[in-house]
Scaffold this motif. Structure first.
Motif, mmCIF file in Angstrom:
data_model
loop_
_atom_site.group_PDB
_atom_site.id
_atom_site.type_symbol
_atom_site.label_atom_id
_atom_site.label_comp_id
_atom_site.label_asym_id
_atom_site.label_seq_id
_atom_site.Cartn_x
_atom_site.Cartn_y
_atom_site.Cartn_z
ATOM 1 N N THR A 291 0.844 -1.193 0.000
ATOM 2 C CA THR A 291 0.000 0.000 0.000
ATOM 3 C C THR A 291 0.872 1.233 0.000
ATOM 4 O O THR A 291 2.043 1.185 0.395
ATOM 5 C CB THR A 291 -0.936 0.018 1.222
ATOM 6 N N PHE A 293 0.809 5.229 1.482
ATOM 7 C CA PHE A 293 0.048 5.976 2.486
ATOM 8 C C PHE A 293 0.730 7.288 2.804
ATOM 9 O O PHE A 293 1.938 7.335 3.058
ATOM 10 C CB PHE A 293 -0.110 5.158 3.764
ATOM 11 N N ALA A 295 0.008 10.098 5.501
ATOM 12 C CA ALA A 295 -0.812 10.455 6.658
ATOM 13 C C ALA A 295 -1.160 11.932 6.673
ATOM 14 O O ALA A 295 -2.265 12.315 7.062
ATOM 15 C CB ALA A 295 -0.087 10.062 7.950
ATOM 16 N N ALA A 300 -4.587 7.062 0.988
ATOM 17 C CA ALA A 300 -4.063 5.710 0.847
ATOM 18 C C ALA A 300 -4.337 5.207 -0.563
ATOM 19 O O ALA A 300 -5.350 5.564 -1.178
ATOM 20 C CB ALA A 300 -4.700 4.763 1.872
ATOM 21 N N ARG A 324 -3.137 1.199 8.139
ATOM 22 C CA ARG A 324 -2.459 2.485 8.184
ATOM 23 C C ARG A 324 -3.416 3.596 8.609
ATOM 24 O O ARG A 324 -3.064 4.496 9.389
ATOM 25 C CB ARG A 324 -1.867 2.819 6.811
ATOM 26 N N ARG A 327 -4.256 3.408 12.384
ATOM 27 C CA ARG A 327 -3.162 3.916 13.214
ATOM 28 C C ARG A 327 -3.038 5.431 13.093
ATOM 29 O O ARG A 327 -2.789 6.129 14.072
ATOM 30 C CB ARG A 327 -1.852 3.238 12.834
ATOM 31 N N ALA A 328 -3.229 5.952 11.877
ATOM 32 C CA ALA A 328 -3.101 7.401 11.678
ATOM 33 C C ALA A 328 -4.211 8.178 12.392
ATOM 34 O O ALA A 328 -4.007 9.311 12.806
ATOM 35 C CB ALA A 328 -3.131 7.724 10.187
ATOM 36 N N ALA A 334 3.655 8.123 8.500
ATOM 37 C CA ALA A 334 3.341 8.101 7.072
ATOM 38 C C ALA A 334 4.271 7.257 6.238
ATOM 39 O O ALA A 334 5.239 6.734 6.676
ATOM 40 C CB ALA A 334 3.345 9.512 6.543
#
Length: 337
Positions: A291, A293, A295, A300, A324, A327-328, A334
């Motif tokens: 992926t 990502f 942040a 994403a 992700r 968690r962000a 990031a």
């Protein structure tokens, strides 16, 4: 935090997008999925012509190697969403069939689209909605469809699209350039129903030395309609690219001839024929990052092309994108991986 959890727009209702949306919804996020198709699934597609004819004209089956995906498949097996396909799969070259190494192969029941339907259950999916633009504003992400309709703001945007489409949607974000570096090859699929059973002692074949790359007796899969002998033929990437803009009527007879030549058989009379072009079929990110990502932007990117292809790769990519974002939402960290 928002009353219903952070808002997420997922663009693309293939397995990657749905796996991401499903995981986020299960964590309390407010998720909306946008897809240009009439139903979810992307290439895990099933075309039903009438009660007696059905064709998995995209993904043919899937395997489960990663423990996370194996757990999902085990749950689907228990609930009857998927079943193991016990058909004989061979390598076919010069009319000679050689068995491939045995391994469990799974299919959705009653069609490959069952997997996507299960993932999409209870999700808010806006079908027949092609997202034309996405822009990050101070309030969050806004998405606009081709008809000019807008939605948002969203705290996070997930692009779960083939690489070329992700590149188009995300420009000028740097992820657009990264997606543009991953070409995806096309695939012509031909759907056939024979009036009589084709006399070959196998149910699926990887074809070599032919315009075709794969053929399968779709009616041999569990839960499919009985009666007609239904087949799906996939052309190879090179042939499909060379004939990309051909009409379906032109493609069908060419691949029928290739099928007869590959099997060394006279084909039975054809009761039904059709062709479908997958413009974006296969692609693989060289870094296999699973992926992408960002942040800071709340962005994403996921898809099978980021995780080695296949249904399993799509699922794992979507799940990684969801992880992700979860968690962000608690404390951003990031980049890609």
């Amino acid at each position: 935090m928002h009353e219903r959890g952070p808002r997420v727009a997922v663009v693309g209702a293939g397995v990657a997008g749905l796996a991401c949306a499903r995981a986020l919804a299960d964590h309390g996020f407010d998720v909306t999925v946008f897809d240009k198709g009439r139903g979810p699934g992307g290439r895990t597609a099933t075309r039903r012509v009438d009660p007696g004819l059905a064709f998995d004209h995209g993904a043919q089956y899937f395997t489960a190697r990663h423990p996370d995906f194996a757990r999902a498949v085990a749950a689907w097996l228990v609930r009857g969403v998927v079943a193991e396909w016990g058909g004989r799969v061979v390598k076919l070259e010069g009319g000679v069939a050689t068995d491939t190494p045995p391994q469990p192969r799974y299919v959705g029941v009653p069609g490959m689209a069952a997997v996507a339907a299960d993932l999409a259950a209870t999700l808010a999916v806006r079908r027949a909605t092609r997202v034309a633009r996405a822009a990050r504003t101070p309030a969050g992400w806004q998405v606009v469809d081709e008809a000019g309709g807008g939605a948002g703001p969203f705290d996070f945007l997930v692009a779960a699209l083939p690489a070329p489409q992700a590149a188009e949607l995300l420009a000028p974000h740097p992820f657009a350039a990264e997606a543009a570096c991953t070409p995806m090859t096309p695939c012509w699929a031909v759907l056939l129903a024979f009036a009589d059973r084709l006399d070959v002692p196998w149910d699926g074949a990887f074809v070599h030395g032919s315009p075709l790359s794969w053929v399968a007796r779709n009616s041999s899969k569990p839960g499919r309609p009985g009666g007609a002998d239904c087949w799906v033929l996939h052309a190879g990437a090179g042939w499909s690219a060379a004939h990309l803009e051909d009409s379906p009527d032109a493609v069908v007879p060419l691949l029928l001839y290739a099928f007869a030549a590959a099997t060394g058989r006279t084909l039975p009379p054809v009761a039904y024929r059709a062709a479908h072009r997958w413009r974006y079929s296969l692609g693989a990110d060289p870094a296999a990052r699973t992926t992408l990502f960002d942040a800071a932007a709340g962005l994403a990117v996921c898809g099978d092309w980021l995780a080695g292809g296949r249904v399993e790769g799509a699922f794992l990519s979507g799940a990684a994108a969801a992880g992700r974002i979860v968690r962000a939402a608690d404390g951003p960290v990031a980049s890609a991986g």
